[in-house]
Design a protein around this motif. Structure first.
Motif, PDB file in Angstrom:
ATOM      1  N   THR A   1       0.837  -1.200   0.000  1.00  0.00           N
ATOM      2  CA  THR A   1       0.000   0.000   0.000  1.00  0.00           C
ATOM      3  C   THR A   1       0.871   1.248   0.000  1.00  0.00           C
ATOM      4  O   THR A   1       0.450   2.317  -0.435  1.00  0.00           O
ATOM      5  CB  THR A   1      -0.926   0.021   1.228  1.00  0.00           C
ATOM      6  OG1 THR A   1      -0.133  -0.097   2.414  1.00  0.00           O
ATOM      7  CG2 THR A   1      -1.915  -1.140   1.172  1.00  0.00           C
ATOM      8  N   THR A   2       2.116   1.108   0.479  1.00  0.00           N
ATOM      9  CA  THR A   2       3.084   2.204   0.530  1.00  0.00           C
ATOM     10  C   THR A   2       4.469   1.608   0.720  1.00  0.00           C
ATOM     11  O   THR A   2       4.593   0.462   1.167  1.00  0.00           O
ATOM     12  CB  THR A   2       2.774   3.176   1.688  1.00  0.00           C
ATOM     13  OG1 THR A   2       3.770   4.230   1.715  1.00  0.00           O
ATOM     14  CG2 THR A   2       2.807   2.462   3.027  1.00  0.00           C
TER      15      THR A   2
ATOM     16  N   TYR B   1       8.769   3.919   5.050  1.00  0.00           N
ATOM     17  CA  TYR B   1       9.307   3.052   6.094  1.00  0.00           C
ATOM     18  C   TYR B   1       8.504   3.110   7.384  1.00  0.00           C
ATOM     19  O   TYR B   1       8.479   2.147   8.158  1.00  0.00           O
ATOM     20  CB  TYR B   1      10.775   3.400   6.361  1.00  0.00           C
ATOM     21  CG  TYR B   1      10.996   4.776   6.971  1.00  0.00           C
ATOM     22  CD1 TYR B   1      11.026   4.963   8.346  1.00  0.00           C
ATOM     23  CD2 TYR B   1      11.179   5.899   6.166  1.00  0.00           C
ATOM     24  CE1 TYR B   1      11.232   6.218   8.904  1.00  0.00           C
ATOM     25  CE2 TYR B   1      11.381   7.157   6.707  1.00  0.00           C
ATOM     26  CZ  TYR B   1      11.407   7.312   8.083  1.00  0.00           C
ATOM     27  OH  TYR B   1      11.595   8.562   8.634  1.00  0.00           O
ATOM     28  N   ALA B   2       7.820   4.229   7.631  1.00  0.00           N
ATOM     29  CA  ALA B   2       7.040   4.368   8.859  1.00  0.00           C
ATOM     30  C   ALA B   2       5.812   3.473   8.876  1.00  0.00           C
ATOM     31  O   ALA B   2       5.215   3.252   9.925  1.00  0.00           O
ATOM     32  CB  ALA B   2       6.619   5.823   9.069  1.00  0.00           C
ATOM     33  N   TYR B   3       5.433   2.952   7.710  1.00  0.00           N
ATOM     34  CA  TYR B   3       4.248   2.094   7.618  1.00  0.00           C
ATOM     35  C   TYR B   3       4.574   0.743   6.970  1.00  0.00           C
ATOM     36  O   TYR B   3       3.654   0.013   6.588  1.00  0.00           O
ATOM     37  CB  TYR B   3       3.141   2.793   6.818  1.00  0.00           C
ATOM     38  CG  TYR B   3       2.872   4.205   7.287  1.00  0.00           C
ATOM     39  CD1 TYR B   3       2.424   4.445   8.588  1.00  0.00           C
ATOM     40  CD2 TYR B   3       3.102   5.290   6.450  1.00  0.00           C
ATOM     41  CE1 TYR B   3       2.210   5.741   9.035  1.00  0.00           C
ATOM     42  CE2 TYR B   3       2.884   6.592   6.893  1.00  0.00           C
ATOM     43  CZ  TYR B   3       2.443   6.809   8.183  1.00  0.00           C
ATOM     44  OH  TYR B   3       2.237   8.087   8.624  1.00  0.00           O
ATOM     45  N   SER B   4       5.840   0.423   6.834  1.00  0.00           N
ATOM     46  CA  SER B   4       6.245  -0.825   6.191  1.00  0.00           C
ATOM     47  C   SER B   4       6.588  -1.864   7.249  1.00  0.00           C
ATOM     48  O   SER B   4       7.656  -1.802   7.872  1.00  0.00           O
ATOM     49  CB  SER B   4       7.444  -0.580   5.262  1.00  0.00           C
ATOM     50  OG  SER B   4       7.077   0.257   4.195  1.00  0.00           O
ATOM     51  N   PHE B   5       5.664  -2.805   7.423  1.00  0.00           N
ATOM     52  CA  PHE B   5       5.837  -3.839   8.452  1.00  0.00           C
ATOM     53  C   PHE B   5       5.172  -5.121   7.965  1.00  0.00           C
ATOM     54  O   PHE B   5       4.329  -5.697   8.618  1.00  0.00           O
ATOM     55  CB  PHE B   5       5.217  -3.360   9.764  1.00  0.00           C
ATOM     56  CG  PHE B   5       5.594  -4.169  10.972  1.00  0.00           C
ATOM     57  CD1 PHE B   5       6.698  -4.999  10.973  1.00  0.00           C
ATOM     58  CD2 PHE B   5       4.841  -4.097  12.130  1.00  0.00           C
ATOM     59  CE1 PHE B   5       7.044  -5.746  12.093  1.00  0.00           C
ATOM     60  CE2 PHE B   5       5.167  -4.836  13.256  1.00  0.00           C
ATOM     61  CZ  PHE B   5       6.278  -5.651  13.236  1.00  0.00           C
ATOM     62  N   ASP B   6       5.560  -5.551   6.750  1.00  0.00           N
ATOM     63  CA  ASP B   6       5.001  -6.764   6.182  1.00  0.00           C
ATOM     64  C   ASP B   6       5.936  -7.225   5.065  1.00  0.00           C
ATOM     65  O   ASP B   6       6.768  -6.463   4.584  1.00  0.00           O
ATOM     66  CB  ASP B   6       3.592  -6.510   5.644  1.00  0.00           C
ATOM     67  CG  ASP B   6       2.769  -7.791   5.509  1.00  0.00           C
ATOM     68  OD1 ASP B   6       3.320  -8.878   5.753  1.00  0.00           O
ATOM     69  OD2 ASP B   6       1.584  -7.698   5.152  1.00  0.00           O
ATOM     70  N   PHE B   7       5.774  -8.476   4.647  1.00  0.00           N
ATOM     71  CA  PHE B   7       6.677  -9.054   3.655  1.00  0.00           C
ATOM     72  C   PHE B   7       6.746  -8.264   2.347  1.00  0.00           C
ATOM     73  O   PHE B   7       7.848  -8.016   1.838  1.00  0.00           O
ATOM     74  CB  PHE B   7       6.273 -10.509   3.368  1.00  0.00           C
ATOM     75  CG  PHE B   7       6.471 -11.427   4.539  1.00  0.00           C
ATOM     76  CD1 PHE B   7       7.734 -11.887   4.871  1.00  0.00           C
ATOM     77  CD2 PHE B   7       5.394 -11.845   5.312  1.00  0.00           C
ATOM     78  CE1 PHE B   7       7.921 -12.752   5.947  1.00  0.00           C
ATOM     79  CE2 PHE B   7       5.573 -12.697   6.386  1.00  0.00           C
ATOM     80  CZ  PHE B   7       6.847 -13.157   6.709  1.00  0.00           C
TER      81      PHE B   7
ATOM     82  N   ASN C   1       4.368   6.926  -1.893  1.00  0.00           N
ATOM     83  CA  ASN C   1       3.280   6.432  -2.733  1.00  0.00           C
ATOM     84  C   ASN C   1       3.782   6.171  -4.163  1.00  0.00           C
ATOM     85  O   ASN C   1       4.933   6.479  -4.493  1.00  0.00           O
ATOM     86  CB  ASN C   1       2.087   7.388  -2.708  1.00  0.00           C
ATOM     87  CG  ASN C   1       2.345   8.705  -3.426  1.00  0.00           C
ATOM     88  OD1 ASN C   1       3.274   8.839  -4.222  1.00  0.00           O
ATOM     89  ND2 ASN C   1       1.517   9.706  -3.143  1.00  0.00           N
ATOM     90  N   PRO C   2       2.953   5.594  -5.043  1.00  0.00           N
ATOM     91  CA  PRO C   2       3.428   5.233  -6.384  1.00  0.00           C
ATOM     92  C   PRO C   2       3.957   6.404  -7.211  1.00  0.00           C
ATOM     93  O   PRO C   2       4.823   6.220  -8.067  1.00  0.00           O
ATOM     94  CB  PRO C   2       2.183   4.616  -7.037  1.00  0.00           C
ATOM     95  CG  PRO C   2       1.419   4.041  -5.895  1.00  0.00           C
ATOM     96  CD  PRO C   2       1.601   5.038  -4.784  1.00  0.00           C
TER      97      PRO C   2
ATOM     98  N   ASN D   1       3.999   0.880 -11.281  1.00  0.00           N
ATOM     99  CA  ASN D   1       2.807   0.722 -12.103  1.00  0.00           C
ATOM    100  C   ASN D   1       1.747   0.042 -11.239  1.00  0.00           C
ATOM    101  O   ASN D   1       1.759  -1.184 -11.088  1.00  0.00           O
ATOM    102  CB  ASN D   1       3.128  -0.115 -13.343  1.00  0.00           C
ATOM    103  CG  ASN D   1       1.984  -0.176 -14.331  1.00  0.00           C
ATOM    104  OD1 ASN D   1       0.890   0.315 -14.058  1.00  0.00           O
ATOM    105  ND2 ASN D   1       2.206  -0.796 -15.479  1.00  0.00           N
ATOM    106  N   SER D   2       0.848   0.821 -10.666  1.00  0.00           N
ATOM    107  CA  SER D   2      -0.123   0.296  -9.700  1.00  0.00           C
ATOM    108  C   SER D   2      -0.875  -0.909 -10.248  1.00  0.00           C
ATOM    109  O   SER D   2      -1.361  -0.894 -11.382  1.00  0.00           O
ATOM    110  CB  SER D   2      -1.118   1.391  -9.302  1.00  0.00           C
ATOM    111  OG  SER D   2      -0.464   2.420  -8.595  1.00  0.00           O
ATOM    112  N   GLY D   3      -0.950  -1.955  -9.419  1.00  0.00           N
ATOM    113  CA  GLY D   3      -1.647  -3.168  -9.785  1.00  0.00           C
ATOM    114  C   GLY D   3      -0.809  -4.156 -10.564  1.00  0.00           C
ATOM    115  O   GLY D   3      -1.240  -5.296 -10.788  1.00  0.00           O
ATOM    116  N   GLN D   4       0.396  -3.747 -10.981  1.00  0.00           N
ATOM    117  CA  GLN D   4       1.211  -4.629 -11.823  1.00  0.00           C
ATOM    118  C   GLN D   4       2.636  -4.830 -11.310  1.00  0.00           C
ATOM    119  O   GLN D   4       3.043  -5.957 -11.038  1.00  0.00           O
ATOM    120  CB  GLN D   4       1.250  -4.091 -13.250  1.00  0.00           C
ATOM    121  CG  GLN D   4      -0.115  -4.091 -13.928  1.00  0.00           C
ATOM    122  CD  GLN D   4      -0.024  -3.670 -15.378  1.00  0.00           C
ATOM    123  OE1 GLN D   4       0.936  -3.976 -16.085  1.00  0.00           O
ATOM    124  NE2 GLN D   4      -1.035  -2.932 -15.843  1.00  0.00           N
ATOM    125  N   SER D   5       3.408  -3.760 -11.170  1.00  0.00           N
ATOM    126  CA  SER D   5       4.821  -3.951 -10.856  1.00  0.00           C
ATOM    127  C   SER D   5       5.441  -2.691 -10.273  1.00  0.00           C
ATOM    128  O   SER D   5       4.884  -1.589 -10.368  1.00  0.00           O
ATOM    129  CB  SER D   5       5.594  -4.355 -12.114  1.00  0.00           C
ATOM    130  OG  SER D   5       5.536  -3.318 -13.084  1.00  0.00           O
TER     131      SER D   5
END
Length: 557
Positions: free
Chosen positions: A75-76, A79-85, A215-216, A232-236
């Motif tokens: 979703t972003t 780093y302040a919101y990155s806590f997943d694989f 964000n993207p 490229n949102s939804g792809q890569s």
């Protein structure tokens, strides 16, 4: 941290899962091996044999590019919101922290060339000179201060705020020096600066991007071996090699890396087989045998700090009684899950942390841990009796899940059938991978959900990373569980710099958590990674969430 799967409410079927597991036992007895040096894990309890690999063969040359699969779009990448694989495996190659968590789970200097701990409540960092951000500007102490202070700002609401709970100030105290002052001793704070909490971004970029940061359209502007290219949102999402990178030992071997978002597990495996995608972490376990034998590349296993757990997110329902939680865990066929769900590669876990996290504990403490740990062997009859004693009589529970792979399907079915076996009425709610991730960040998303699956990794080599997450009021204490004795043990561990004292307090916290079961530990399994035949060089380890692993990937042969 997350994954699961299922369909609509599961109908009771006492034999269905057992038959599924029994059938899988016959097909999972495959010797899964990998090249290079490592540690062998012989077959036992019906599980497959496998080998942990420290490092894949070194690259023989550079690459123009390679592609990499990710099971969900971030979703972003703030780093302040990155806590997943998904976000962390990307961000690890773009942004850097003051310290570095290495693939062997040790810590070394990063953007801080050195540091001292002159008092129990003071950490002083000497910032590495000669480092440039991707826009060409120089790294300064001001950038470090701005980056770390975001984790203290309530308006930012960083997922790393709990790691800063004892920090009173972050200040520039010299031209290239930053001092962090604590309210009280904190044995884990410095360790966390090798992970997300220590990430450094350009202060000017943070100010200019504001709420659009990560964000993207905006991306990030950090100091790692790769720079943000395009999203490229939804792809890569594509990263470009940063030729101005300061660390020649980790200079990227590939001109770019393209992360492709592939939510469907079968699609990911087919992409590996066809060569459409060159590699990926978190290989679907039901494809271990297939990918272990393919000519399209090689499957490897590596060090991990991950435990598969069911998070109890609603303590106001029937799972509020610890006896019901204990009964549910006793009714789950965890060995069967490892065999059928994890491809036979893994081991049943009696605690919420892996043995590797006790590396600094004295031998006597490690021995005592094995003696004192409460255990819940598979015993459906005893589990049903305990649940009846606690008043279980057909109450409904909701189990959230998401379509990641067959492993999550089997786990969710096993948990639902265990719930049925002790007298509960389980309902399975399936969420998209993106929506499932919000269970870990948004309390509103957890409303009405009693259980959800997590593959929970630690971000430092210390059990306190897990147990601190369950302290009263912690961001990751998703069920709002609270136990005064547990909190006191965690506080003692936090304040203890001495390894023996630290380990003893951690052990007490573990004993309480394993007795009360705010989360239900299922099993551990190694990190898995597939490398197509044109690439090599990666070091398989859970450290890929913070270490610039993609920089070491180059041409094979």
């Amino acid at each position: 941290m997350s994954s699961a799967r299922s369909g609509s409410p599961l109908q009771p079927s006492g034999l269905r899962l057992r038959r599924t597991l029994a059938a899988a036992l016959a097909t999972a007895a495959v010797l899964v091996t990998s090249a290079c040096s490592g540690t062998a894990h012989p077959a036992k309890d019906g599980a497959a044999a496998y080998r942990l690999t420290d490092k894949t063969p070194a690259a023989t040359g550079d690459l123009d590019s390679f592609t990499w699969s990710v099971y969900a779009e971030p979703t972003t990448i703030d780093y302040a919101y990155s806590f997943d694989f998904p976000p962390n495996q990307i961000l690890a190659n773009v942004c850097e922290s003051l310290l570095r968590w290495n693939p062997d789970l040790t810590t070394s200097p990063g953007l801080a060339a050195s540091y001292t701990n002159p008092t129990p409540t003071t950490w002083v960092y000497q910032i590495r000179p000669g480092v440039s951000f991707h826009d060409g500007t120089a790294l300064t102490a001001d950038d470090v201060v701005a980056s770390l202070r975001r984790n203290l700002d309530p308006e930012t609401a960083s997922v790393w705020a709990n790691q800063y709970k004892n920090v009173t100030s972050v200040d520039k105290t010299g031209p290239m020096e930053v001092t962090v002052t604590l309210a009280k001793p904190d044995s884990t704070f410095n360790k966390y600066l090798a992970a997300g909490p220590g990430t450094v971004e350009s202060a000017a970029t943070l100010a200019k991007s504001g709420k659009d940061y990560g964000n993207p359209q905006t991306g990030v502007n950090c100091t790692g071996p790769f720079s943000f290219g395009s999203w490229n949102s939804g792809q890569s999402l594509t990263l470009k090699r940063f030729d101005g990178y300061w660390n020649q030992e980790l200079k990227a071997r590939s001109g770019e890396v393209k992360f492709v978002f592939l939510a469907d597990a079968t699609t990911r495996v087919n992409a590996f087989q066809s060569g459409e995608v060159d590699g990926g972490w978190m290989v679907p376990p039901n494809a271990y045998a297939q990918l272990g034998a393919t000519r399209a590349g090689k499957l490897y296993f590596g060090r991990n700090t991950t435990v598969a757990d069911e998070v109890v997110s609603n303590l106001k329902g029937p799972l509020g009684d610890p006896r019901v939680r204990q009964a549910l865990l006793m009714a789950i066929d965890r060995k069967g899950i490892v065999t059928a769900g994890a491809g036979g590669v893994g081991e049943v876990s009696d605690s919420l942390v892996t043995d590797s996290l006790w590396a600094e504990a004295p031998p006597a403490t490690r021995e005592a841990l094995l003696k004192d740990l409460p255990r819940y062997p598979y015993d459906p009859a005893k589990a049903k009796a305990l649940a009846a004693e606690a008043g279980v009589n057909g109450q409904k529970i909701v189990i959230a899940t998401s379509p990641l792979d067959s492993q999550t399907t089997i786990i969710t079915q096993a948990v639902a059938q265990a719930a049925t076996a002790i007298g509960l009425k389980p309902q399975i709610d399936s969420l998209s991978a993106e929506k499932y991730t919000t269970l870990f960040t948004d309390p509103a998303a957890r409303e009405g959900i009693d259980l959800f699956l997590t593959f929970w990794y630690t971000s430092i080599t210390d059990p306190l990373d897990m147990y601190g997450s369950l302290q009263t009021g912690a961001f990751s204490n998703y069920g709002n569980w609270s136990d005064p004795a547990f909190d006191a043990a965690v506080d003692r561990a936090v304040g203890a710099y001495d390894p023996a004292e630290h380990a003893a307090a951690n052990a007490e916290a573990q004993k309480i958590a394993t007795r009360e079961l705010p989360w239900l530990p299922l099993y551990t399994q190694p990190v898995s990674v597939f490398l197509g035949k044109k690439i090599t060089g990666v070091r398989p380890s859970i450290a890929y969430l913070y270490y610039p692993w993609a920089a070491e990937i180059g041409a094979n042969g």
